[in-house]
Enzyme design. Structure first.
Site, short mmCIF file in Angstrom:
data_model
loop_
_atom_site.label_atom_id
_atom_site.label_comp_id
_atom_site.label_asym_id
_atom_site.label_seq_id
_atom_site.Cartn_x
_atom_site.Cartn_y
_atom_site.Cartn_z
N HIS A 263 26.15 -11.27 17.72
CA HIS A 263 27.19 -12.09 18.34
C HIS A 263 27.32 -11.82 19.83
CE1 HIS A 263 30.35 -14.95 18.21
NE2 HIS A 263 30.68 -14.76 16.95
N ASP A 267 26.42 -17.39 19.65
CA ASP A 267 27.68 -17.65 18.97
C ASP A 267 27.45 -18.30 17.61
OD1 ASP A 267 29.21 -16.69 21.11
OD2 ASP A 267 29.11 -18.62 22.13
#
Length: 289
Positions: A263, A267
């Site tokens: 992450h 995204d």
């Protein structure tokens, strides 16, 4: 007597801070009062504190006697490396996994009914990864020193199960290979892995990894990233399931895809779009014919 009990069992404890009943129980149960924490006024060791310590000691001894290992296997070689790398990933990488179920009936029937088809379902999954990475270059990357390094070459790592442990072999420039060449390369490297004959070039420079547990009956799972890559794709077993088509329920061939991503680098929406492109290739197979 109490004074002798204190001298034997509570050398560093003050007699004023130990109840007489606690001393008696400690002597009977052979509890070292130096190891007991008091819960009474001003930290006084009470009878209940000693009883609790005695109970914990018995449980510990029981566990040791009842759970003697049959065999101890030290972590060495590949297993040790895997353990170290996976521990580092779990500690340092904020991983997220997205899962989608896909109707691959068209692909399944094409592969099963086409005698001229050269390859396996896994080969198709690897090839589709190369095609998808061309359109989602941020997944064809490494995360190193707080930088995202995006690569031009699409080098897909393929997880191979061996008796020595898991190996991830590298298929270089997957996007430039046809299915027959890709299939041949995967078989060659799988054989080398299982015979412990891999070269350094066979296992380095992969920019993305595909791992398939479908052959073990696993339908869905959450794979762990192969650092410094930013993503890994997990493939489950192709299985017949009910599927709604035009408000009718039909039995179709379904596979679950799991993409785990870093992450820090990408995204959730990026990963969802990656899966969407990947699924388009699996469901619209004109490119394969």
């Amino acid at each position: 007597n109490i004074s002798n009990s204190i001298s034997k069992l509570a050398v560093s404890k003050s007699p004023d801070n130990i109840s007489p009943s606690a001393i008696r129980i400690a002597k009977l149960r052979n509890v070292d009062l130096n190891t007991v924490s008091g819960t009474g006024p001003n930290g006084m060791i009470m009878r209940t504190d000693v009883l609790k310590a005695a109970t914990l000691s018995v449980k510990s001894e029981d566990n040791e006697s009842k759970h003697t290992p049959q065999e101890i296997i030290p972590l060495t070689g590949i297993r040790s490396t895997i353990a170290s790398r996976l521990s580092a990933v779990q500690r340092d990488v904020p991983q997220v996994t997205l899962i989608r179920s896909v109707n691959v009936t068209s692909l399944y029937e094409y592969v099963k009914n086409n005698d001229s088809f050269q390859g396996s379902f896994n080969d198709v999954f690897v090839m589709v990864s190369g095609k998808t990475l061309e359109k989602h270059k941020n997944f064809n990357s490494w995360f190193i020193n707080n930088e995202i390094q995006i690569f031009k070459d699409v080098n897909v790592g393929v997880a191979i199960d061996t008796s020595q442990g898991l190996n991830v072999v590298t298929i270089y420039n997957v996007n430039n290979l046809n299915l027959a060449n890709l299939s041949s390369k995967i078989k060659e490297l799988a054989d080398k892995a299982r015979n412990n004959k891999l070269d350094v070039e066979d296992v380095k420079n992969s920019t993305f990894t595909v791992t398939n547990l479908g052959m073990f009956g696993i339908e869905a799972f959450t794979p762990i990233i192969n650092p410094p890559q930013v993503a890994i794709l997990g493939i489950g077993k192709i299985i017949q399931k009910p599927w709604v088509i035009n408000n009718d329920i039909k039995i179709q061939y379904i596979v679950d895809l799991s993409i785990t991503f870093d992450h820090r680098a990408v995204d959730g929406a990026d990963a969802a779009r990656f899966l969407d492109t990947y699924i388009q290739y699996l469901t619209n197979i004109d490119w394969l014919k």
